[in-house]
Design a protein around this motif. Structure first.
Motif, mmCIF file in Angstrom:
data_model
loop_
_atom_site.group_PDB
_atom_site.id
_atom_site.type_symbol
_atom_site.label_atom_id
_atom_site.label_comp_id
_atom_site.label_asym_id
_atom_site.label_seq_id
_atom_site.Cartn_x
_atom_site.Cartn_y
_atom_site.Cartn_z
ATOM 1 N N ARG A 8 0.891 -1.154 0.000
ATOM 2 C CA ARG A 8 0.000 0.000 0.000
ATOM 3 C C ARG A 8 0.933 1.208 0.000
ATOM 4 N NH1 ARG A 8 -3.144 -0.951 4.551
ATOM 5 N NH2 ARG A 8 -4.514 -2.174 3.250
ATOM 6 N N VAL A 9 0.766 2.109 -0.999
ATOM 7 C CA VAL A 9 1.645 3.262 -1.159
ATOM 8 C C VAL A 9 0.798 4.528 -1.094
ATOM 9 C CG1 VAL A 9 3.343 4.385 -2.657
ATOM 10 C CG2 VAL A 9 3.132 1.885 -2.669
ATOM 11 N N SER A 10 1.164 5.447 -0.199
ATOM 12 C CA SER A 10 0.414 6.704 -0.098
ATOM 13 C C SER A 10 0.678 7.552 -1.341
ATOM 14 C CB SER A 10 0.830 7.474 1.154
ATOM 15 O OG SER A 10 2.174 7.895 1.026
ATOM 16 N N THR A 11 -0.280 8.388 -1.722
ATOM 17 C CA THR A 11 -0.139 9.208 -2.923
ATOM 18 C C THR A 11 0.238 10.651 -2.610
ATOM 19 O OG1 THR A 11 -2.506 9.656 -2.907
ATOM 20 C CG2 THR A 11 -1.747 7.826 -4.281
ATOM 21 N N GLY A 12 0.565 10.958 -1.372
ATOM 22 C CA GLY A 12 0.947 12.309 -0.981
ATOM 23 C C GLY A 12 2.348 12.654 -1.461
ATOM 24 N N LEU B 9 5.242 3.514 2.548
ATOM 25 C CA LEU B 9 5.045 2.143 2.089
ATOM 26 C C LEU B 9 4.588 1.265 3.240
ATOM 27 C CD1 LEU B 9 8.351 1.717 0.057
ATOM 28 C CD2 LEU B 9 6.151 2.533 -0.768
ATOM 29 N N GLU B 10 3.604 0.423 2.952
ATOM 30 C CA GLU B 10 3.137 -0.544 3.943
ATOM 31 C C GLU B 10 2.991 -1.893 3.241
ATOM 32 O OE1 GLU B 10 -0.812 -1.570 6.585
ATOM 33 O OE2 GLU B 10 -0.662 0.394 5.642
ATOM 34 N N LYS B 11 3.831 -2.841 3.641
ATOM 35 C CA LYS B 11 3.749 -4.185 3.058
ATOM 36 C C LYS B 11 2.478 -4.855 3.563
ATOM 37 C CE LYS B 11 5.644 -8.725 3.183
ATOM 38 N NZ LYS B 11 6.299 -9.609 4.089
ATOM 39 N N ILE B 12 1.719 -5.398 2.625
ATOM 40 C CA ILE B 12 0.479 -6.064 2.980
ATOM 41 C C ILE B 12 0.689 -7.575 3.033
ATOM 42 C CG2 ILE B 12 -1.906 -6.463 2.304
ATOM 43 C CD1 ILE B 12 -1.799 -3.684 0.956
ATOM 44 N N THR B 13 1.239 -8.126 1.964
ATOM 45 C CA THR B 13 1.439 -9.577 1.900
ATOM 46 C C THR B 13 2.445 -9.909 0.808
ATOM 47 O OG1 THR B 13 0.284 -11.701 1.813
ATOM 48 C CG2 THR B 13 -0.477 -10.008 0.293
ATOM 49 N N GLU B 14 2.729 -11.192 0.626
ATOM 50 C CA GLU B 14 3.614 -11.638 -0.442
ATOM 51 C C GLU B 14 3.123 -12.965 -1.003
ATOM 52 O OE1 GLU B 14 7.481 -13.703 1.140
ATOM 53 O OE2 GLU B 14 7.099 -11.912 2.354
ATOM 54 N N PHE B 15 3.473 -13.206 -2.259
ATOM 55 C CA PHE B 15 3.079 -14.427 -2.962
ATOM 56 C C PHE B 15 4.270 -14.982 -3.728
ATOM 57 C CE2 PHE B 15 -0.868 -12.117 -2.433
ATOM 58 C CZ PHE B 15 -1.782 -13.102 -2.142
ATOM 59 N N ARG C 81 -8.243 -7.314 -6.496
ATOM 60 C CA ARG C 81 -9.338 -7.382 -5.536
ATOM 61 C C ARG C 81 -9.221 -6.246 -4.524
ATOM 62 N NH1 ARG C 81 -10.329 -8.433 -0.640
ATOM 63 N NH2 ARG C 81 -8.208 -9.041 -0.108
ATOM 64 N N MET C 82 -8.021 -6.000 -4.043
ATOM 65 C CA MET C 82 -7.804 -4.955 -3.042
ATOM 66 C C MET C 82 -8.051 -3.556 -3.609
ATOM 67 S SD MET C 82 -4.453 -6.517 -1.227
ATOM 68 C CE MET C 82 -4.431 -5.416 0.159
ATOM 69 N N ARG C 83 -7.707 -3.343 -4.868
ATOM 70 C CA ARG C 83 -7.909 -2.024 -5.483
ATOM 71 C C ARG C 83 -9.384 -1.642 -5.544
ATOM 72 N NH1 ARG C 83 -3.682 -3.933 -9.597
ATOM 73 N NH2 ARG C 83 -1.760 -3.052 -8.720
ATOM 74 N N LYS C 84 -10.261 -2.627 -5.585
ATOM 75 C CA LYS C 84 -11.695 -2.354 -5.607
ATOM 76 C C LYS C 84 -12.198 -1.877 -4.252
ATOM 77 C CE LYS C 84 -12.661 -5.765 -9.180
ATOM 78 N NZ LYS C 84 -13.304 -7.046 -9.492
ATOM 79 N N GLU C 85 -11.446 -2.182 -3.180
ATOM 80 C CA GLU C 85 -11.889 -1.883 -1.831
ATOM 81 C C GLU C 85 -11.338 -0.582 -1.253
ATOM 82 O OE1 GLU C 85 -10.747 -5.269 0.453
ATOM 83 O OE2 GLU C 85 -12.136 -6.604 -0.567
ATOM 84 N N LYS D 16 -2.300 3.847 -3.363
ATOM 85 C CA LYS D 16 -2.210 2.916 -4.475
ATOM 86 C C LYS D 16 -1.840 1.549 -3.932
ATOM 87 C CE LYS D 16 -0.748 6.335 -7.839
ATOM 88 N NZ LYS D 16 0.255 6.703 -8.821
ATOM 89 N N ILE D 17 -2.273 0.529 -4.638
ATOM 90 C CA ILE D 17 -1.889 -0.845 -4.329
ATOM 91 C C ILE D 17 -0.938 -1.283 -5.434
ATOM 92 C CG2 ILE D 17 -2.685 -3.217 -4.004
ATOM 93 C CD1 ILE D 17 -3.692 -1.313 -1.837
#
Length: 75
Positions: free
Chosen positions: A7-11, A16-22, A34-38, A45-46
């Motif tokens: 998750r990246v702030s647009t300011g 930066l905030e790490k959400i998960t990894e795959f 899916r996350m961008r819709k929420e 930004k995601i």
């Protein structure tokens, strides 16, 4: 190497905030979509980023890309 979702702030200052990894891009991309819709994309930004580790991924997100060169009809 893993794919990270941040998750990246647009300011004016990127936070930066790490959400998960795959392990696979397909899974990371589907989760990011899916996350961008929420979320309110005007505020954050995601992003999906590939990296050997979290430090490399965050450096890639923080780097400033050079503008593409102007050629032909573009200039």
């Amino acid at each position: 190497m893993p794919y990270y979702i941040y998750r990246v702030s647009t300011g004016p200052v990127k936070i930066l905030e790490k959400i998960t990894e795959f392990d696979a891009f397909k899974d990371a991309s589907a989760e990011a979509k899916r996350m961008r819709k929420e979320v309110d994309l005007a505020k954050m930004k995601i992003k999906v980023v590939f990296g050997e580790n979290e430090i490399q991924a965050e450096e890639a997100l923080m780097s400033v890309r050079e503008a593409e060169p102007l050629t032909g009809d573009d200039w």
